[in-house]
Design a protein around this motif. Structure first.
Motif, PDB file in Angstrom:
ATOM      1  N   THR A   1       0.829  -1.201   0.000  1.00  0.00           N
ATOM      2  CA  THR A   1       0.000   0.000   0.000  1.00  0.00           C
ATOM      3  C   THR A   1       0.861   1.247   0.000  1.00  0.00           C
ATOM      4  OG1 THR A   1      -1.780  -1.144   1.158  1.00  0.00           O
ATOM      5  CG2 THR A   1      -1.752   1.265   1.287  1.00  0.00           C
ATOM      6  N   THR A   2       0.666   2.104  -0.990  1.00  0.00           N
ATOM      7  CA  THR A   2       1.498   3.297  -1.133  1.00  0.00           C
ATOM      8  C   THR A   2       0.788   4.529  -0.588  1.00  0.00           C
ATOM      9  OG1 THR A   2       0.655   3.781  -3.352  1.00  0.00           O
ATOM     10  CG2 THR A   2       2.601   2.366  -3.203  1.00  0.00           C
ATOM     11  N   VAL A   3       1.589   5.424  -0.045  1.00  0.00           N
ATOM     12  CA  VAL A   3       1.122   6.722   0.451  1.00  0.00           C
ATOM     13  C   VAL A   3       2.141   7.773   0.023  1.00  0.00           C
ATOM     14  CG1 VAL A   3       0.585   8.112   2.484  1.00  0.00           C
ATOM     15  CG2 VAL A   3       0.000   5.681   2.468  1.00  0.00           C
ATOM     16  N   ILE A   4       1.673   8.889  -0.494  1.00  0.00           N
ATOM     17  CA  ILE A   4       2.559  10.023  -0.727  1.00  0.00           C
ATOM     18  C   ILE A   4       2.568  10.858   0.550  1.00  0.00           C
ATOM     19  CG2 ILE A   4       2.975  12.129  -2.059  1.00  0.00           C
ATOM     20  CD1 ILE A   4       3.554   9.580  -3.572  1.00  0.00           C
ATOM     21  N   ASN A   5       3.702  10.899   1.196  1.00  0.00           N
ATOM     22  CA  ASN A   5       3.811  11.607   2.462  1.00  0.00           C
ATOM     23  C   ASN A   5       3.722  13.113   2.251  1.00  0.00           C
ATOM     24  OD1 ASN A   5       4.144  11.185   5.305  1.00  0.00           O
ATOM     25  ND2 ASN A   5       6.193  12.085   5.143  1.00  0.00           N
ATOM     26  N   GLY A   6       3.591  13.869   3.348  1.00  0.00           N
ATOM     27  CA  GLY A   6       3.498  15.315   3.248  1.00  0.00           C
ATOM     28  C   GLY A   6       4.715  15.960   2.626  1.00  0.00           C
TER      29      GLY A   6
END
Length: 649
Positions: free
Chosen positions: A342-347
């Motif tokens: 699962t991918t997330v683009i961090n802040g």
């Protein structure tokens, strides 16, 4: 992931889960929950049941919360040959094992098992599902590509004449082995929705089968390492195929990530006689495979090709929009029995990837890229998956999570402990986690992050190997046969969840099981109905409204079908689950995936009819065709609401 201990004990995808391969002394999650609750119990003088109810931040004592505001009539528990959805919904079988998807492929014939035909047809046991809109980059919800994983094959359900999997294994021929290999991998299929519902486009130029014959590139820090080189690939950068693809994920640049899970079961030979003996043991490779492929191909015989198993157990990237593209195995994400990516683009625009190691007493991992995501760079962002840091989670009794880096030269990950370089650390990520004393979890499966809150949900299907000495009044389950879901909370940074942080907090979101069973000591956010409780959570997905959908694997052990439940994660309906879908008998439910508008839900029905006494000639269900002579067929189903509205609303 498939948990099949209640069915015929051959081709058991996680057989080694019954004899876990983790020897480390790191704390088990059950220990942490027990300690945490014991401290609260002592401090507050609460009864054990009240302490259990108070385990999680935001978890209300049973009865204190109203049911979630969902717009469907909950279906009852059952166990029969059919698939069930609520009144007002339609479930249409969209893709079945053997359906031709490549131009020129023949129609399915259950009595003809030609590997070349299967390589052009929809593969066997379907797991992860993702909808990719067409055209690419659009928000289309009526036209797209479905990407589907095919985890494994069941020989006694595919080939006639075998009473069970053991008989089929002993009689496997070269032709049978080739057919099984062609049934593994992935399918990419163009689909459309019109006035008659969803249908596949069988001759689309975008359709693709990926099998164990598909060439792939090994990339990242371990690529080219001596331990990845074989007689067939002296460079250590090319490998044929992918297998045991379970859950997965997708990237912000439009590609798919598929997880190689129980790869141990395909390799015969004698691992003890090879230089990789210790590594093979830690991955559960014992030379007692569930498939006979090593009789026909040296690469599946570890005695002849000791490095071949090191080329499996990775996260694989596939470009669904380009059928000519070469998939990539990203070694920076570590090698183990992966579930989910699962991918997330961090802040700060770094990429974060969450993944679990689906075996009892194994670990939860995350990867943080060194570089940052550039929307204008397109597929070039793929290199973010090759340069970064892999972390393993340590959960402590005070509710904190520490992410420990798996970096060569740091802490115990040194030459003195047998690691020569970062490639060794990644190839033996499990052993690296052992040395860091990561927390041993209860079969980490899917991991998903909420777009609404930033919270991360870790699914733990079960751990029936918990010992009696791990049980106390605050955690009164000698064997966790029900499973649970842990909620991890990243800290906030500049108003956003910081997924790259090295410290999170955690709490128990749901402890599954029947609330009326005193032994289960189940925890929900409030009262659940007789059909609202579940066990053995596996895959999860968020819909556009932020509701969490939970599929199960192993619920037949509790007398009812596997299926799909839904809950809110915030507010008065938090952790109060309602039953939406029930599988045919013998099946598990996988891959819940929504179209962007939330008006279609795709699910994968894996191994229907696969239970004790069931086989090709005498299946316990003939779903979905229900025709004499036709075996049960793993299938993807499209679910829509009859009024055209949002699923679940």
């Amino acid at each position: 992931m498939t948990d099949r201990h209640y069915r015929t004990p051959v081709h058991i995808n996680n057989e080694d889960d019954n004899n876990p391969s983790n020897p480390s002394a790191g704390p088990a999650l059950s220990d942490l929950i027990r300690v945490r609750l014991s401290r609260r119990d002592a401090l507050k003088g609460l009864m054990a049941s009240a302490a259990i109810g108070a385990i999680g931040v935001g978890i209300n004592p049973r009865g204190a919360a109203a049911a979630p505001k969902l717009g469907f009539a909950e279906i009852p528990h059952a166990y029969d040959e059919n698939l069930h959805v609520p009144q007002g919904y339609t479930a249409k079988t969209l893709l079945r094992w053997g359906d031709p998807i490549i131009a020129g492929a023949p129609d399915f014939d259950p009595l003809k098992h030609d590997a070349a035909a299967q390589a052009g047809q929809f593969g066997y046991n379907c797991d992860f599902v993702h909808f990719c809109p067409l055209p690419e980059g659009s928000g289309a919800s009526d036209h797209g590509l479905l990407v589907v994983n095919h985890e494994y094959t069941d020989a006694h359900m595919i080939f006639p004449g075998f009473a069970d999997g053991k008989a089929a294994l002993e009689a496997t021929t070269a032709e049978m082995a080739a057919y099984e290999q062609a049934g593994h991998g992935l399918s990419v299929v163009e689909v459309k929705r019109d006035g008659n519902g969803w249908s596949a486009v069988p001759d689309s130029r975008l359709n693709r089968r990926i099998t164990l014959a598909t060439e792939m590139e090994l990339v990242g820090p371990a690529a080219g390492d001596a331990r990845l080189k074989t007689a067939a690939d002296a460079t250590g950068t090319r490998v044929l195929g992918t297998m045991n693809n379970c859950a997965g994920g997708w990237t912000p640049w439009g590609t798919i990530l598929t997880a190689e899970e129980n790869v141990h079961q395909y390799f015969g030979g004698d691992p003890e006689a090879t230089p990789e003996a210790a590594n093979a043991k830690r991955m559960g490779i014992k030379g007692e495979p569930s498939y006979a492929w090593g009789k026909f191909a040296d690469r599946f015989d570890i005695s002849k090709e000791p490095n071949e198993p090191n080329r499996f157990g990775w996260i694989v990237e596939v470009d669904p929009y380009d059928p000519a593209s070469m998939p990539k195995k990203h070694t920076a994400l570590g090698r183990f029995k992966h579930e989910a990516a699962t991918t997330v683009i961090n802040g700060d625009n770094r990429l974060v990837v969450y993944t679990g190691d689906d075996e009892r007493f194994e670990y939860v991992y995350k990867y943080v890229s060194s570089g940052t995501f550039d929307p204008a760079a397109g597929r070039a962002n793929s290199t973010l998956l090759d340069d970064g840091t892999l972390y393993v989670a340590k959960l402590d009794a005070d509710g904190n999570v520490t992410w420990l880096p798996l970096t060569f030269g740091e802490g115990p990950l040194t030459e003195a402990k047998g690691f020569k370089n970062q490639a060794d650390v990644l190839i033996e990520a499990r052993r690296a986690g052992d040395l860091l004393e990561a927390t041993k979890m209860d079969r980490p499966e899917d991991i998903e992050a909420s777009d609404k809150t930033g919270k991360v949900y870790v699914v733990l299907t079960k751990n029936d190997k918990r010992k009696a000495e791990q049980v106390d009044a605050a955690n009164a389950r000698e064997k966790n046969i029900w499973g649970h879901i842990v909620e991890m909370v990243p800290p906030m940074k500049d108003g956003r969840a910081d997924h790259a942080a090295d410290r999170f907090t955690w709490n128990a979101f749901i402890q599954a099981g029947n609330p009326k069973d005193p032994e289960a000591k189940a925890i929900y956010g409030g009262e659940v109905s007789d059909a609202g409780w579940f066990a053995n959570p596996d895959n999860i997905a968020f819909d556009a409204s932020g509701r969490l959908w939970i599929s199960t694997d192993g619920f037949p052990d509790h007398g009812v079908h596997d299926g799909l439940w839904v809950t809110e994660t915030e507010g008065e309906g938090r952790a109060v689950t309602r039953h939406f879908l029930g599988c045919p008998r013998g099946a598990e439910l996988c891959g819940p995936a929504f179209t962007p508008d939330g008006k279609t839900l795709f699910v994968a029905v894996q191994h229907p009819g696969d239970e004790d006494g069931s086989n090709f000639q005498n299946p316990s269900t003939r779903w979905p065709d229900f025709k004499d002579g036709m075996p049960p067929r793993p299938s993807v189903v499209a679910i829509t609401k009859d009024d055209g509205g949002e699923i679940g609303a």
